[in-house]
Design a protein around this motif. Structure first.
Motif, PDB file in Angstrom:
ATOM      1  N   LEU A 131       0.600   0.066  -8.837  1.00  0.00           N
ATOM      2  CA  LEU A 131       1.001  -0.742  -9.986  1.00  0.00           C
ATOM      3  C   LEU A 131       2.224  -0.070 -10.589  1.00  0.00           C
ATOM      4  N   HIS A 132       3.255  -0.856 -10.836  1.00  0.00           N
ATOM      5  CA  HIS A 132       4.504  -0.354 -11.404  1.00  0.00           C
ATOM      6  C   HIS A 132       4.750  -1.069 -12.741  1.00  0.00           C
ATOM      7  N   ILE A 133       5.041  -0.306 -13.794  1.00  0.00           N
ATOM      8  CA  ILE A 133       5.316  -0.880 -15.118  1.00  0.00           C
ATOM      9  C   ILE A 133       6.587  -0.246 -15.646  1.00  0.00           C
ATOM     10  N   ARG A 134       7.435  -1.103 -16.184  1.00  0.00           N
ATOM     11  CA  ARG A 134       8.724  -0.647 -16.699  1.00  0.00           C
ATOM     12  C   ARG A 134       9.004  -1.373 -18.017  1.00  0.00           C
ATOM     13  N   PHE A 135       9.529  -0.641 -19.007  1.00  0.00           N
ATOM     14  CA  PHE A 135       9.827  -1.219 -20.311  1.00  0.00           C
ATOM     15  C   PHE A 135      11.340  -1.260 -20.539  1.00  0.00           C
ATOM     16  N   LYS A 136      11.756  -2.273 -21.304  1.00  0.00           N
ATOM     17  CA  LYS A 136      13.166  -2.416 -21.665  1.00  0.00           C
ATOM     18  C   LYS A 136      13.285  -2.375 -23.183  1.00  0.00           C
ATOM     19  N   ASN A 137      14.354  -1.712 -23.663  1.00  0.00           N
ATOM     20  CA  ASN A 137      14.656  -1.727 -25.099  1.00  0.00           C
ATOM     21  C   ASN A 137      16.155  -1.991 -25.257  1.00  0.00           C
ATOM     22  N   GLY A 138      16.700  -1.787 -26.434  1.00  0.00           N
ATOM     23  CA  GLY A 138      18.116  -2.052 -26.690  1.00  0.00           C
ATOM     24  C   GLY A 138      19.060  -1.243 -25.818  1.00  0.00           C
ATOM     25  N   ALA A 139      18.622  -0.117 -25.279  1.00  0.00           N
ATOM     26  CA  ALA A 139      19.461   0.733 -24.429  1.00  0.00           C
ATOM     27  C   ALA A 139      19.347   0.360 -22.949  1.00  0.00           C
ATOM     28  N   GLY A 140      18.433  -0.556 -22.590  1.00  0.00           N
ATOM     29  CA  GLY A 140      18.257  -0.965 -21.190  1.00  0.00           C
ATOM     30  C   GLY A 140      16.866  -0.651 -20.673  1.00  0.00           C
ATOM     31  N   TRP A 141      16.728  -0.717 -19.353  1.00  0.00           N
ATOM     32  CA  TRP A 141      15.443  -0.457 -18.717  1.00  0.00           C
ATOM     33  C   TRP A 141      15.165   1.042 -18.654  1.00  0.00           C
ATOM     34  N   GLY A 142      13.934   1.416 -18.949  1.00  0.00           N
ATOM     35  CA  GLY A 142      13.516   2.809 -18.862  1.00  0.00           C
ATOM     36  C   GLY A 142      12.997   3.146 -17.466  1.00  0.00           C
ATOM     37  N   GLU A 143      12.472   4.347 -17.343  1.00  0.00           N
ATOM     38  CA  GLU A 143      11.885   4.806 -16.083  1.00  0.00           C
ATOM     39  C   GLU A 143      10.665   3.943 -15.732  1.00  0.00           C
ATOM     40  N   THR A 144      10.386   3.823 -14.451  1.00  0.00           N
ATOM     41  CA  THR A 144       9.209   3.092 -13.996  1.00  0.00           C
ATOM     42  C   THR A 144       8.015   4.034 -13.913  1.00  0.00           C
ATOM     43  N   ASN A 145       6.905   3.582 -14.451  1.00  0.00           N
ATOM     44  CA  ASN A 145       5.645   4.311 -14.316  1.00  0.00           C
ATOM     45  C   ASN A 145       4.916   3.751 -13.104  1.00  0.00           C
ATOM     46  N   HIS A 146       4.456   4.634 -12.206  1.00  0.00           N
ATOM     47  CA  HIS A 146       3.773   4.233 -10.977  1.00  0.00           C
ATOM     48  C   HIS A 146       2.323   4.692 -11.046  1.00  0.00           C
ATOM     49  N   TYR A 147       1.395   3.805 -10.711  1.00  0.00           N
ATOM     50  CA  TYR A 147      -0.026   4.127 -10.737  1.00  0.00           C
ATOM     51  C   TYR A 147      -0.644   3.784  -9.381  1.00  0.00           C
ATOM     52  N   ARG A 148      -1.226   4.783  -8.753  1.00  0.00           N
ATOM     53  CA  ARG A 148      -1.865   4.596  -7.445  1.00  0.00           C
ATOM     54  C   ARG A 148      -3.239   3.991  -7.650  1.00  0.00           C
ATOM     55  N   ILE A 149      -3.551   2.954  -6.886  1.00  0.00           N
ATOM     56  CA  ILE A 149      -4.853   2.299  -6.940  1.00  0.00           C
ATOM     57  C   ILE A 149      -5.441   2.337  -5.530  1.00  0.00           C
ATOM     58  N   ALA A 150      -6.555   3.013  -5.355  1.00  0.00           N
ATOM     59  CA  ALA A 150      -7.204   3.103  -4.049  1.00  0.00           C
ATOM     60  C   ALA A 150      -8.511   2.320  -4.104  1.00  0.00           C
ATOM     61  N   VAL A 151      -8.664   1.376  -3.189  1.00  0.00           N
ATOM     62  CA  VAL A 151      -9.861   0.541  -3.135  1.00  0.00           C
ATOM     63  C   VAL A 151     -10.565   0.787  -1.805  1.00  0.00           C
ATOM     64  N   ASP A 152     -11.851   1.092  -1.888  1.00  0.00           N
ATOM     65  CA  ASP A 152     -12.661   1.311  -0.694  1.00  0.00           C
ATOM     66  C   ASP A 152     -14.019   0.672  -0.945  1.00  0.00           C
ATOM     67  N   THR A 153     -14.275  -0.462  -0.316  1.00  0.00           N
ATOM     68  CA  THR A 153     -15.555  -1.146  -0.483  1.00  0.00           C
ATOM     69  C   THR A 153     -16.410  -1.076   0.773  1.00  0.00           C
ATOM     70  N   LYS A 154     -15.909  -0.413   1.801  1.00  0.00           N
ATOM     71  CA  LYS A 154     -16.623  -0.358   3.078  1.00  0.00           C
ATOM     72  C   LYS A 154     -17.388   0.960   3.219  1.00  0.00           C
ATOM     73  N   ALA A 155     -18.572   0.858   3.802  1.00  0.00           N
ATOM     74  CA  ALA A 155     -19.401   2.045   4.055  1.00  0.00           C
ATOM     75  C   ALA A 155     -18.773   2.878   5.167  1.00  0.00           C
ATOM     76  N   PRO A 156     -19.139   4.154   5.238  1.00  0.00           N
ATOM     77  CA  PRO A 156     -18.685   4.978   6.366  1.00  0.00           C
ATOM     78  C   PRO A 156     -19.143   4.384   7.699  1.00  0.00           C
ATOM     79  N   VAL A 157     -18.584   4.912   8.782  1.00  0.00           N
ATOM     80  CA  VAL A 157     -18.889   4.438  10.133  1.00  0.00           C
ATOM     81  C   VAL A 157     -20.339   4.802  10.490  1.00  0.00           C
ATOM     82  N   PRO A 158     -21.087   3.872  11.135  1.00  0.00           N
ATOM     83  CA  PRO A 158     -22.450   4.203  11.564  1.00  0.00           C
ATOM     84  C   PRO A 158     -22.458   5.440  12.470  1.00  0.00           C
ATOM     85  N   PHE A 159     -23.550   6.199  12.437  1.00  0.00           N
ATOM     86  CA  PHE A 159     -23.639   7.438  13.197  1.00  0.00           C
ATOM     87  C   PHE A 159     -25.028   7.577  13.803  1.00  0.00           C
ATOM     88  N   GLU A 160     -25.115   8.386  14.828  1.00  0.00           N
ATOM     89  CA  GLU A 160     -26.385   8.706  15.477  1.00  0.00           C
ATOM     90  C   GLU A 160     -26.814  10.115  15.075  1.00  0.00           C
TER      91      GLU A 160
END
Length: 168
Positions: free
Chosen positions: A45-74
């Protein structure tokens, strides 16, 4: 949602798979946004703000999604399912490509669960000594997102014959 700096006049956001993307489209002035659901894997996710001086630095947020179970094992034993060893060594191993294995939880019969860190686990697990008879080892592989998969191994410990003493 986020807190807007006092002098903000515009916001630009993006949600994608690029870790250093800089959104530049003026979307208006807002302090929250709903994005479509992301699938398993890593997004940013990237968010950037603008004010009277222009666009500021971009803030970056890592989003990790894991809904799967580990691999079956014996679960296997080089001694077989029947042995006179009261504490056999059993082998099992799972993998999880998205978040990795956090821990293995083991339980024999109705005993309490024991945990082994995924980082410390070598692939061989020596069970605690048990009395002769039939037993069931239950193993759960748990990934770093909390998803798990379970398997069981039934084994039997055969009693050693009683020693015979002879006197001469």
């Amino acid at each position: 949602s986020w807190e807007l700096p006092l002098d903000t006049t515009a916001v630009a956001t993006a949600l994608n798979s690029q870790p250093n993307h800089n959104p530049s489209t003026n979307e208006g002035l807002f302090d929250n946004k709903m994005f479509p659901a992301v699938s398993d894997g890593v997004s940013y996710l990237h968010i950037r703000f603008k004010n009277g001086a222009g666009w500021g630095e971009t803030n970056h947020y890592r989003i990790a999604v894991d809904t799967k179970a580990p691999v079956p094992f014996e679960i296997t034993s080089s001694e077989g399912a029947t042995s006179n060893n009261p504490a056999p060594t059993l082998n099992f191993n799972s993998t999880d490509a998205l978040s990795g294995i956090r821990e293995y939880r083991t339980k024999i019969d109705n005993d309490a669960w024991l945990s082994v860190s995924g980082k410390d686990y070598t692939g061989a697990y020596r069970v605690g000594a048990k009395e002769p008879g039939k037993h069931r080892l239950t193993v759960q592989a748990v990934d770093n997102a909390g998803n798990s998969i379970e398997n069981t191994f039934d084994y039997e410990i055969i009693a050693l014959p009683s020693p015979t003493l002879t006197f001469s």
